[in-house]
Structures are given as structure tokens and as C-alpha cells.
Design an enzyme around this catalytic site. Structure first.
Site, short mmCIF file in Angstrom:
data_model
loop_
_atom_site.label_atom_id
_atom_site.label_comp_id
_atom_site.label_asym_id
_atom_site.label_seq_id
_atom_site.Cartn_x
_atom_site.Cartn_y
_atom_site.Cartn_z
CG ASP A 1 -2.28 0.58 0.96
OD1 ASP A 1 -2.38 1.83 0.93
OD2 ASP A 1 -3.23 -0.18 0.77
CG HIS B 1 -5.25 3.90 0.84
ND1 HIS B 1 -4.80 2.61 0.77
CD2 HIS B 1 -6.49 3.89 0.28
CE1 HIS B 1 -5.71 1.84 0.19
NE2 HIS B 1 -6.75 2.61 -0.12
CG ASN C 1 -13.35 2.19 -4.64
OD1 ASN C 1 -13.78 1.11 -4.26
ND2 ASN C 1 -12.61 2.96 -3.87
CB VAL D 1 -7.16 -12.50 -5.87
CG1 VAL D 1 -7.33 -11.33 -4.92
CG2 VAL D 1 -5.71 -12.59 -6.34
CB SER E 1 -9.08 0.31 0.05
OG SER E 1 -8.46 0.55 -1.17
#
Length: 509
Positions: free
Chosen positions: A213, A243, A333, A349, A396
Site C-alpha cells: 500500500d 490510505h 471503486n 484472489v 480498500s
């Protein structure tokens, strides 16, 4: 205003799911002012910058699940959400970092030979390294002669010492800054996920979660003693970022807030650098982060970012899956009309979409057959740099919560395989939207308690939607943040002992 009624036991907090959460004055929040001291939350950070306000990145809206969306319906908020989706999709359509490409090159080439090979095609080698994860040497190159990248790529690929060439794809973090209206309940996600009940069974102890990240504030009280190691895949000197700090908090917060796996260990991997509209990364840098995570014992890798389908990252994901490591990613998003985004859309995933406090789908959340489960991701109350807090939205943070749930499951049963973790999460999820699995919520909203119960015996059929027991609250100890006896090592460096001079800088969106 009263602070969240979060009670802390001797080591880890237990939260009563029926607590009435505080409502926060949005005007105070917007100014980032202190809202108390002592037992109160010290300050709440507004994560919205002027640039983000100008680009429509500062408001979030939930969509009626049965309506299949919400961006573009009626209200100014919905129109803003549609604008956000369009902005993100435009960024993704740009696909690659300008004038950069990555190539698999012959590992026997010396630096001098690799540089000469690049010069013959009007390229400069920015850096290259061997990636044990995929068993290849990958170089990052920049086009310097103003020729079209596609043309240079085709010609470069014909060289005997070059095995593959592709763009250095752009990735963006999956967050949406939110405007508070009448104030938002702090940590409603705790009750929604049945975390207090799950924490009677497991806290994520001895499980390592890699967070790839932006920069994490490893000194934040919520993250004390939770950082196993740090690595800067960018080789940058940037400070912590909202974030990355929020993602880590969703997983391991354990002071005034509570994460989904408060006893887990975090590998803090910075792969996203600050850009004009948030933070971004590239194929090469993300591969460095994945390689580090595997080499340093990650059992779960959280990937709260999205981009196009990328052959290089797909190779990394395949190698990680082969090692039995759980991968969780934000669905994206970009909204209802977006194509599948990666790495979430990779079949290895666990893709997570976002819901709000009313169990409606976040309007900006991606849809698709690749969604495994949903989790709270709208107006999420999380730590921010400099001992502050933030209210933020995005898939996220839904993904981060689910990474924590996976850590609880692995503490309960370390032998679980990634496919079993996914199956249990889906089987025990609370169905939302149309009956059965759907493209909005996947199997439904994740249920930590039911999943951790099922993790102890994955071969036994599990009935979803089991009712969790009541959790007794402990005496109020909010003034003393809980800590665990985890050793906090010094930050890791690159193999050379120092950042490479040619590390790619974040490009402006």
C-alpha cells in the site's frame, strides 16, 4: 459528543455489539480540529485535499442493492459518485506509466550489457533485479528517443536477451474520501462483522499479513507493536499516508479502535507514492512488494488497489497461489459499468466489495462474478498519520477487514489452504441482495464469528448465518492502549542496502 464505547481488557479489547456509537459533528471533522483529550479520540483527520475536491473524489454514496447501482440517479451525491467512477476509469484507461516499459531479460547479462542493449533501442535502464518469486530478472526501462512505446516494445522484444516486454501498468488505491453529512457511527463494522464474538475464539496471533500500500504510520498508537517489518519498494523518502495507515488499522487497530485481527503482525510494504489525485504505483514496484512479502513470511497479502490485467503481476499472483498464501484484494471503486479490475478479478484472489451501515452496496463498488464476499467499506472510522483518525470509504477497507478475518481463521487452523479460506468465507457469509450468490455482494457480507468457528473443522458442512453469542463488556480501560509482545525490528532495506537511484516516481493522474 461522547467517544466510542470501546472497552479494553488486559491485552486486547472486546466491544459490545449493541453499543450506540457516537455521532460526529462534520464541521469539526472537516476542520481536522481536536475533538477531545484524555479518553476521547484525540483528533479526527479530514483526508480530503483541495485537488480531490476539485476532481470529485470527496463524496461517497451507497446504492440500493436491489437497484443494482446508484451512480447517475437523481441526487448530487449520486452524480458525484458517477463522476468518481468515471475519473477512476479514465485513469485506468491510461493503463501505463508514460514512456516506461518492463521487460524480462536474460539474467546472465551484466549491467553494462543490459545498458548497451537498451541504448540500441533508444531506452534507458532505470533498474533491474532478479525476482525469486517468479524466477526471472525484470528490468524497468524508459523510452528516451520520443518514439512510440508500442513500436519500441515490439522491436525490443526481438532481441535474443529479451524474453518478454509489456507496459509498466499503472495501479491506484481503492479509496473514496467522504463528506460527512449528519455525522457517522464510529466502527459500525465491528458489530456487522461479529468481531467481538469472533475475538472470543481468535485474535490473529502469530499470523503475518503483508499490506502492499502507501506509507503506514508505524508509530500510531493503534498499530503499536504490530509492525513485524517495513520495506519501501519505491525507495522513497515520503512520510506515512492516510490510505496505508487506515488499511493497517482496519486489520490490527487495538487501542481506542479495534481491527479485525488485532494480534496479527503486519509487513508494512510501501509500493504507492503520492500523486496528484491520491497515490499510485506500477507493475514493477508492485512486483517488488509481492516478492518481499513472500520472502519475509507473509501468510496473507492484502492488495487494496486496482489496475488492468497485467501479465507480470499475474505471474506473481500465480507463484504466490502456488505457495499456499492467501491473497485478498479490493474489488475496485470504478462503479457498475467498470470491467473487472485486477488483481481482484484473478481467480486465485479473494475479491471484496463494499457495503454501508444499512447493508447497501457502495455505489462506486465494482460488480461481477469474481466478487467473493462483501464487507463494510463506507464511512469507516480508522487511524490516520500523526496520531489522528479519519472517516473514509472504499473497497480498500472492506478488503482489509477480510484480510483480518482470514488471519483469525489461520490462527484457528494454520493448515487452511487459500481455497478453503475462500470457501469458508463464502459459505458462512450473511446473504444480502437477491437470494444466493450475486454480482454485487458475492456470497454476502462476511461473518467473522461463523467463519472462525468453521475454520476449526473445514471438512464439516457449515450452516451460514449462525447467531453469535452475546459478548460481555469489560471495565473501561480506554486510557491504556493494549499492546502485545511483538518485537519491532528495524525497517528493511533493499538488497543493496540502499534505495536504487532509478526507482520510478509516481506519475500524476
Amino acid at each position: 459528543m461522547r467517544s466510542p464505547s470501546i472497552n479494553i481488557q488486559s491485552r486486547l479489547p472486546t466491544i459490545t455489539p449493541t453499543v450506540v456509537a457516537p455521532r460526529i459533528d462534520p464541521n469539526i471533522v472537516g476542520r481536522g480540529a481536536d475533538i477531545g483529550s484524555g479518553r476521547n479520540i484525540p483528533s479526527l483527520r479530514s483526508a480530503c485535499t483541495a485537488a480531490e475536491r476539485d476532481s470529485g473524489e470527496c463524496s461517497g454514496q451507497s446504492a440500493n442493492a436491489t437497484g443494482g447501482g446508484g451512480s447517475g440517479h437523481g441526487t448530487a451525491k449520486n452524480r458525484s459518485a458517477g463522476s468518481r467512477g468515471n475519473t477512476l476509469q479514465t485513469a485506468l484507461d491510461q493503463r501505463g506509466i508514460a514512456n516506461e516499459l518492463v521487460a524480462e531479460i536474460d539474467g546472465s547479462l551484466s549491467d553494462t550489457q543490459a545498458d548497451e542493449l537498451a541504448r540500441r533501442h533508444g531506452l534507458t535502464r532505470l533498474q533491474s533485479q532478479n525476482f525469486p518469486l517468479i524466477g526471472s530478472t525484470i528490468g524497468l526501462f524508459r523510452v528516451t528517443n520520443r518514439r512510440a512505446v508500442d513500436t519500441v516494445s515490439r522491436e525490443f522484444a526481438t532481441e535474443a536477451g529479451v524474453r518478454s516486454v509489456q507496459p509498466n501498468f499503472r495501479y491506484v488505491l481503492q479509496e473514496q474520501k467522504t463528506e460527512l453529512t449528519e455525522g457517522d457511527p464510529a466502527q459500525y463494522a465491528v458489530a456487522k462483522l461479529h468481531l467481538p464474538q469472533a475475538h472470543t475464539l481468535a485474535h490473529g496471533a502469530n499470523v503475518t499479513v503483508a499490506v502492499i500500500d502507501s506509507g503506514i504510520d508505524i508509530n500510531h498508537p493503534e498499530l503499536a507493536n504490530s509492525i513485524a517489518a517495513s520495506f519501501d519498494a519505491l525507495g522513497s523518502k515520503e512520510g506515512p499516508h492516510v490510505h496505508g495507515t487506515g488499511i493497517a488499522g482496519a486489520i490490527v487497530a487495538h487501542a481506542r479502535l479495534i481491527g479485525s485481527a488485532p494480534a496479527a503482525r503486519i509487513l508494512a510494504i510501501r509500493a504507492f507514492g503520492v500523486a496528484s489525485n491520491g497515490a499510485e504505483s506500477s507493475s514493477y514496484v508492485i512486483l517488488r512488494g509481492l516478492d518481499y512479502a513472500v520472502a519475509h513470511g507473509a501468510q496473507i497479502i492484502n492488495m487494496s488497489f486496482a489496475g488492468p490485467k497485467d501479465a507480470l503481476i499475474e505471474r506473481g499472483v500465480a507463484a504466490i497461489a502456488g505457495k499456499g498464501i492467501v491473497m485478498v484484494a479490493a474489488a475496485g471503486n470504478a462503479g457498475a459499468k467498470s470491467p473487472p479490475l485486477y488483481p481482484a478479478a484473478n481467480t486465485s484472489v479473494i475479491a471484496v466489495s463494499a457495503t454501508d451501515a444499512q447493508d447497501k452496496l457502495f455505489s462506486a463498488s465494482n460488480r461481477g462474478g469474481y466478487i467473493a464476499v462483501a464487507a463494510p467499506g463506507v464511512d469507516i472510522f480508522l487511524p490516520a498519520p500523526d496520531n489522528k483518525y479519519q472517516m473514509i470509504s472504499g473497497t480498500s477497507f472492506s478488503a482489509a477487514y477480510v484480510s483480518g478475518l482470514a488471519a483469525l481463521m489461520l490462527e484457528r487452523n494454520p493448515g487452511l489452504k487459500p481455497v478453503e479460506v475462500r470457501a469458508i468465507l463464502m459459505k458462512t457469509a450473511r446473504d444480502l441482495g437477491p437470494a444466493g450468490r450475486d454480482d454485487l455482494f458475492g456470497a454476502g457480507e462476511a461473518d467473522a464469528y461463523a467463519a472462525v468457528q468453521a475454520a476449526a473443522a473445514p471438512a464439516v458442512p457449515v450452516a451460514g448465518g449462525s447467531s453469535p453469542p452475546a459478548v460481555k463488556s469489560a471495565p473501561d480501560q480506554q486510557d491504556a492502549p493494549a499492546t502485545r509482545g511483538l518485537e519491532q525490528p528495524a525497517s528493511a532495506t533493499l538488497a543493496s542496502g540502499k534505495p536504487a537511484d532509478g526507482d520510478p516516481k509516481p506519475a500524476a493522474q
